[in-house]
Design a protein around this motif. Sequence first.
Motif, PDB file in Angstrom:
ATOM      1  N   TYR A 108     -67.259  73.248  93.593  1.00  0.00           N
ATOM      2  CA  TYR A 108     -68.251  73.632  92.588  1.00  0.00           C
ATOM      3  C   TYR A 108     -69.632  73.030  92.832  1.00  0.00           C
ATOM      4  O   TYR A 108     -70.600  73.450  92.215  1.00  0.00           O
ATOM      5  CB  TYR A 108     -67.768  73.221  91.186  1.00  0.00           C
ATOM      6  N   ARG A 179     -67.377  80.745  86.914  1.00  0.00           N
ATOM      7  CA  ARG A 179     -68.765  80.436  86.572  1.00  0.00           C
ATOM      8  C   ARG A 179     -69.435  81.720  86.105  1.00  0.00           C
ATOM      9  O   ARG A 179     -69.041  82.833  86.490  1.00  0.00           O
ATOM     10  CB  ARG A 179     -69.507  79.877  87.779  1.00  0.00           C
ATOM     11  N   ARG A 180     -70.474  81.578  85.326  1.00  0.00           N
ATOM     12  CA  ARG A 180     -71.159  82.756  84.796  1.00  0.00           C
ATOM     13  C   ARG A 180     -71.764  83.601  85.908  1.00  0.00           C
ATOM     14  O   ARG A 180     -71.740  84.837  85.858  1.00  0.00           O
ATOM     15  CB  ARG A 180     -72.240  82.313  83.809  1.00  0.00           C
ATOM     16  N   ASP A 181     -72.278  82.921  86.940  1.00  0.00           N
ATOM     17  CA  ASP A 181     -72.930  83.663  88.012  1.00  0.00           C
ATOM     18  C   ASP A 181     -71.945  84.254  89.016  1.00  0.00           C
ATOM     19  O   ASP A 181     -72.332  84.876  89.996  1.00  0.00           O
ATOM     20  CB  ASP A 181     -73.945  82.776  88.732  1.00  0.00           C
ATOM     21  N   ALA A 182     -70.631  84.054  88.773  1.00  0.00           N
ATOM     22  CA  ALA A 182     -69.628  84.569  89.696  1.00  0.00           C
ATOM     23  C   ALA A 182     -69.116  85.943  89.290  1.00  0.00           C
ATOM     24  O   ALA A 182     -68.312  86.534  90.018  1.00  0.00           O
ATOM     25  CB  ALA A 182     -68.450  83.597  89.785  1.00  0.00           C
ATOM     26  N   LYS A 185     -72.997  90.752  85.255  1.00  0.00           N
ATOM     27  CA  LYS A 185     -73.685  90.253  84.064  1.00  0.00           C
ATOM     28  C   LYS A 185     -73.042  90.678  82.740  1.00  0.00           C
ATOM     29  O   LYS A 185     -72.844  89.821  81.854  1.00  0.00           O
ATOM     30  CB  LYS A 185     -75.155  90.676  84.096  1.00  0.00           C
ATOM     31  N   GLY A 188     -69.957  88.589  82.245  1.00  0.00           N
ATOM     32  CA  GLY A 188     -70.285  87.185  82.021  1.00  0.00           C
ATOM     33  C   GLY A 188     -70.903  86.948  80.662  1.00  0.00           C
ATOM     34  O   GLY A 188     -70.607  85.955  80.000  1.00  0.00           O
ATOM     35  N   ASP A 189     -71.779  87.847  80.234  1.00  0.00           N
ATOM     36  CA  ASP A 189     -72.413  87.686  78.917  1.00  0.00           C
ATOM     37  C   ASP A 189     -71.368  87.662  77.804  1.00  0.00           C
ATOM     38  O   ASP A 189     -71.456  86.847  76.876  1.00  0.00           O
ATOM     39  CB  ASP A 189     -73.415  88.818  78.666  1.00  0.00           C
TER      40      ASP A 189
END
Length: 262
Positions: A108, A179-182, A185, A188-189
């Motif tokens: 990470y 992770r949110r960026d994985a 969008k 993830g949102d």
Amino acid sequence: MLSRTGSILVPFFVTWLLGCSLLEPEPLLLIDGRGYDPRPPEALAGTTPEVMDAWLGQSIDFHLLYHQAQRVLPDLYRRYLVQALLEAETASVRLTNQEVMNYLHPRYGRKVAELDLRRAAHILLPGDASSDAGGQEQVHREAEALHARILAGEDFATLARTFSRDTTYDRGGDLGYLRRDAVVKPFGDLLFSFSELGQSGVVRTEYGWHVVRCTGTNETFRAELFDQLLKEKKRRLVAHLLERLREESTIVMAKDFERVGL
């Protein structure tokens, strides 16, 4: 001849008995010929004879059950002793901050306190982006219907195995910690809007409609991580213990073991 031999042997025998009594004091308690020296706890010092008698009775009961367990459940008894030994040997094992960092950094790239993760499970119903609005709406209704069943208490993993068209269907839709960026969008949102376990919702992405459920937070990640690393460290300690015991022991295997391939 016999009397003379007796005159020589009797003093020797008496001396031997006296020596044994000096070297090995008579045990306080005999059960089936086995000697024990039950020592009352300090808290009982100076108490009444009735209290001491009650404690001695409990001690006898314990040893009776102890021997019965050895006779009736020898395998379980041995497994319990081994388990108790392993727990005692590993009781003081602790994790260091460096050990945690050594695990986290290559995966990470940051400290555990800086991680923002969610564990997710999802059910994917693919929707062709080129299909008309009616087709998309049909898939949307199917996703909402599945979500309603989940809110009503049906098992998420069972529904995922039945309806999901993602490769995760066979593990109940589990995506692990993310992770949110994985993730894309919209997914993830929605996922990172959840702050509690069990929260769920429906969202559309380029892959179709997803029924998403939060199955882990930062707190559960930390707890699971520390538990995993601690178990691995204990396993390594037990492996070293076994290696040492093998080096210190002489192990001879009977030829009969060859017949069973050992």
